[in-house]
Every structure is written in structure tokens, then in C-alpha cells.
Design a protein around this motif. Structure first.
Motif, short mmCIF file in Angstrom:
data_model
loop_
_atom_site.label_atom_id
_atom_site.label_comp_id
_atom_site.label_asym_id
_atom_site.label_seq_id
_atom_site.Cartn_x
_atom_site.Cartn_y
_atom_site.Cartn_z
N PHE A 153 19.49 -64.13 6.76
CA PHE A 153 18.33 -63.25 6.53
C PHE A 153 18.70 -62.09 5.61
CE2 PHE A 153 16.44 -64.73 10.79
CZ PHE A 153 15.57 -65.60 10.15
N TYR A 154 19.92 -61.61 5.71
CA TYR A 154 20.39 -60.54 4.82
C TYR A 154 20.41 -61.02 3.38
CZ TYR A 154 23.57 -57.22 2.61
OH TYR A 154 24.13 -56.31 1.75
N LEU A 155 20.86 -62.26 3.17
CA LEU A 155 20.87 -62.83 1.82
C LEU A 155 19.45 -62.89 1.25
CD1 LEU A 155 22.22 -64.28 -0.56
CD2 LEU A 155 22.01 -66.42 0.72
N ILE A 156 18.50 -63.35 2.07
CA ILE A 156 17.10 -63.42 1.61
C ILE A 156 16.58 -62.03 1.29
CG2 ILE A 156 14.76 -64.12 2.23
CD1 ILE A 156 16.02 -66.21 4.10
N THR A 157 16.92 -61.05 2.14
CA THR A 157 16.51 -59.67 1.90
C THR A 157 16.99 -59.18 0.54
OG1 THR A 157 16.67 -59.16 4.26
CG2 THR A 157 16.65 -57.30 2.75
N GLY A 195 6.71 -56.73 5.41
CA GLY A 195 7.47 -57.92 5.75
C GLY A 195 8.90 -57.84 5.23
N HIS A 196 9.06 -57.34 4.02
CA HIS A 196 10.40 -57.21 3.43
C HIS A 196 11.24 -56.21 4.22
CE1 HIS A 196 13.60 -56.84 0.49
NE2 HIS A 196 13.41 -55.53 0.48
N ALA A 197 10.65 -55.08 4.60
CA ALA A 197 11.40 -54.08 5.37
C ALA A 197 11.85 -54.64 6.71
CB ALA A 197 10.53 -52.84 5.58
N HIS A 198 10.99 -55.42 7.35
CA HIS A 198 11.36 -56.01 8.63
C HIS A 198 12.32 -57.18 8.48
CE1 HIS A 198 8.03 -53.55 10.11
NE2 HIS A 198 8.54 -53.72 11.32
N LEU A 199 12.36 -57.78 7.29
CA LEU A 199 13.35 -58.82 7.03
C LEU A 199 14.76 -58.23 7.14
CD1 LEU A 199 14.14 -61.67 6.10
CD2 LEU A 199 13.79 -60.93 3.73
N GLY A 253 15.27 -59.17 10.84
CA GLY A 253 15.87 -60.44 10.47
C GLY A 253 17.37 -60.36 10.32
N ALA A 254 17.84 -59.36 9.60
CA ALA A 254 19.28 -59.27 9.32
C ALA A 254 20.02 -58.49 10.41
CB ALA A 254 19.50 -58.64 7.95
N PHE A 255 19.76 -57.20 10.49
CA PHE A 255 20.62 -56.34 11.31
C PHE A 255 20.37 -56.49 12.80
CE2 PHE A 255 20.22 -54.13 7.15
CZ PHE A 255 21.50 -54.41 6.72
N THR A 256 19.14 -56.78 13.21
CA THR A 256 18.90 -56.99 14.64
C THR A 256 19.63 -58.24 15.13
OG1 THR A 256 16.77 -55.86 14.62
CG2 THR A 256 17.14 -57.45 16.39
N PHE A 257 19.57 -59.32 14.35
CA PHE A 257 20.28 -60.54 14.74
C PHE A 257 21.79 -60.30 14.81
CE2 PHE A 257 16.38 -62.75 14.31
CZ PHE A 257 16.53 -64.01 14.87
N LEU A 280 13.44 -67.91 20.48
CA LEU A 280 12.27 -67.02 20.50
C LEU A 280 12.34 -66.02 19.35
CD1 LEU A 280 11.78 -66.17 24.29
CD2 LEU A 280 10.14 -67.33 22.80
N MET A 281 13.51 -65.43 19.14
CA MET A 281 13.69 -64.46 18.07
C MET A 281 13.53 -65.12 16.70
SD MET A 281 14.25 -61.42 19.31
CE MET A 281 14.78 -60.68 17.76
N THR A 282 14.13 -66.28 16.52
CA THR A 282 14.09 -66.94 15.21
C THR A 282 12.68 -67.39 14.86
OG1 THR A 282 16.38 -67.71 15.48
CG2 THR A 282 15.02 -68.83 13.82
N LEU A 283 12.03 -68.11 15.77
CA LEU A 283 10.68 -68.60 15.50
C LEU A 283 9.69 -67.44 15.41
CD1 LEU A 283 10.60 -71.73 17.84
CD2 LEU A 283 10.97 -71.66 15.36
N GLY A 284 9.87 -66.44 16.29
CA GLY A 284 9.00 -65.27 16.25
C GLY A 284 9.14 -64.52 14.95
N PHE A 285 10.38 -64.31 14.51
CA PHE A 285 10.56 -63.56 13.27
C PHE A 285 10.04 -64.33 12.06
CE2 PHE A 285 12.87 -62.61 9.42
CZ PHE A 285 12.47 -61.28 9.26
N LEU A 286 10.29 -65.63 12.00
CA LEU A 286 9.79 -66.40 10.87
C LEU A 286 8.27 -66.34 10.79
CD1 LEU A 286 12.13 -69.54 10.96
CD2 LEU A 286 12.11 -67.68 9.26
#
Length: 228
Positions: free
Chosen positions: A72-76, A100-104, A108-112, A142-148
Motif C-alpha cells: 500500500f505504501y508503494l501505491i501511495t 482516498g489518497h490520504a487514507h491510503l 493502508g500503509a502505516f496502520t497495517f 476484514l482490514m484488507t477488504l474493508g480498506f480496498l
């Protein structure tokens, strides 16, 4: 050093559509694109460290969270430089895309990565096994599907919103109506992520109070012995 050099230049890329000096915008755009250097260096270092050991993702809950966070960090960091170009920025500025980008980066990155770190550090520090691997796996999905769902819905809503604002054919009311299904999706997906967070709180609490002790093993070896 490249991160320290280039990242100090990029602040203005959040304000490209404002009445600020043109040279400052150019510097911010160049700095943003230059961030590909430290980002690709970091990603290469991580992925080459994983070379030949990718199967361990299936064996280690902390590693699964951390590697997903790195992706997710790479995508960010791919999105960021493109968003700093004037043409694309004009379309997505102040829209749901930016949210969406900010939450990525944040979710997506740092929370995971931090969730994975908690699942590694706390059991090793306390000398206990993770209370429930099944709960941790359920949390991951749950986190992965929810975040996507959260992220993709905001990206689509942002593109619709930007296109609407750049034309004079639609009212603001029409634009809000058009993105309403995506905002509902964001709410449902966000609820999945919140559920995942509560699962980890419970799992770590039970790990600290009722997790099986790891006898005569410490440090990284304890993580392996604990089925982490």
C-alpha cells in the motif's frame, strides 16, 4: 538522504490550484517526482530481503500485515507524484480522491505496518504466544477488504466529482447525488476496518492476560516459536 532532500520540497503540491508563486509550484512538482528515488530504493530493499522467503507470509501474521502495508505504501508513493502534475491535479484537487489518497497512506500503509508490529513486539516482549491466530487472520481480511472498498470507492467518487466540477452542465446537487453510492460504500467498508481494529485490541489484551507462555525462547526466535 534522498528522502530528506526531496521531501522538504513537496509541501506546495497540495496547493497547486491556489494563487501562489509559479516557481514554488514547479519546485514542488519536481520534488514530488524525485521522491520516486527514495521510494523505489526502500521498496527494492524490502522486496529483495523477502526474496526466496515469500512463503513465510502464510506462516507469520505480523509479516502478512507488514508486507501488505509496504505494498500500500508503494501505491501511495506512485499516486503522489502523479497527483502533483498540474494537469491531473486540476481534476482531483479538493475531491474525494484526495481523501482516498490520504487514507491510503494512513490506513493502508502505516496502520497495517503498525498492526503487524504490535502482533510481533507484544508477544515477544511478554513471552507469550498470540492468543488467537484465527482472530488475527480474520482481522487481516476484514482490514484488507474493508480498506480496498473504502479506498476504491473514494477514488471513483473523486473522479466523478472532479469531472462534474470541470463542466458547467451539472449542478452541485447532481454531483452529490452521483457520488452518494460510493460514500455509502465507504461507510460500510469503514465499519469493517473498525471491526478489525476492535478484534486486534481484544486479541492483544487476551495475549497479554491469557496467552500461552513461550518457555526458554526469546527474541525473534520466540516469534517463530509462538506461531507468529
Amino acid at each position: 538522504w534522498t528522502l530528506g532532500l526531496f521531501y522538504t520540497m513537496v509541501g506546495q503540491h497540495h496547493l497547486l490550484q491556489t494563487p501562489t508563486p509559479g516557481w514554488l509550484k514547479t519546485v514542488a512538482t519536481l520534488g514530488s517526482i524525485s521522491l520516486f528515488v527514495p521510494v523505489l530504493t526502500f521498496i527494492t530493499n524490502i522486496f529483495m530481503t523477502m526474496r526466496g522467503n515469500w512463503q513465510k507470509i502464510y506462516e507469520s501474521v505480523p509479516l502478512k500485515f507488514v508486507v501488505t502495508g509496504v505494498i500500500f505504501y508503494l501505491i501511495t508513493c506512485i499516486q503522489g507524484p502523479f497527483q502533483a502534475t498540474q494537469g491531473f491535479n486540476r481534476l482531483i484537487h479538493f475531491t474525494q480522491w484526495i481523501i482516498g489518497h490520504a487514507h491510503l497512506a494512513l490506513l493502508g500503509a502505516f496502520t497495517f505496518i503498525l498492526m503487524g508490529a504490535c502482533y510481533y513486539v507484544i508477544p515477544v516482549t511478554l513471552g507469550r504466544r498470540i492468543y488467537s491466530i484465527k482472530l488475527a487472520e480474520a482481522q487481516f481480511w476484514l482490514m484488507t477488504l474493508g480498506f480496498l472498498g473504502f479506498f476504491i470507492s473514494l477514488q471513483i467518487a473523486g473522479l466523478i466529482q472532479g469531472a462534474c466540477w470541470m463542466t458547467t452542465n451539472h449542478s452541485v446537487y447532481w454531483c452529490l447525488t452521483a457520488i452518494r453510492p460510493y460514500l455509502i460504500t465507504r461507510s460500510v467498508a469503514g465499519a469493517l476496518m473498525v471491526s478489525g481494529g476492535w478484534i486486534q485490541i481484544y486479541n492483544l489484551y487476551k495475549t497479554a492476560t491469557a496467552g500461552q507462555y513461550i518457555s526458554s525462547v526469546s527474541g525473534p526466535a520466540a516469534a517463530d516459536a509462538g506461531g507468529l
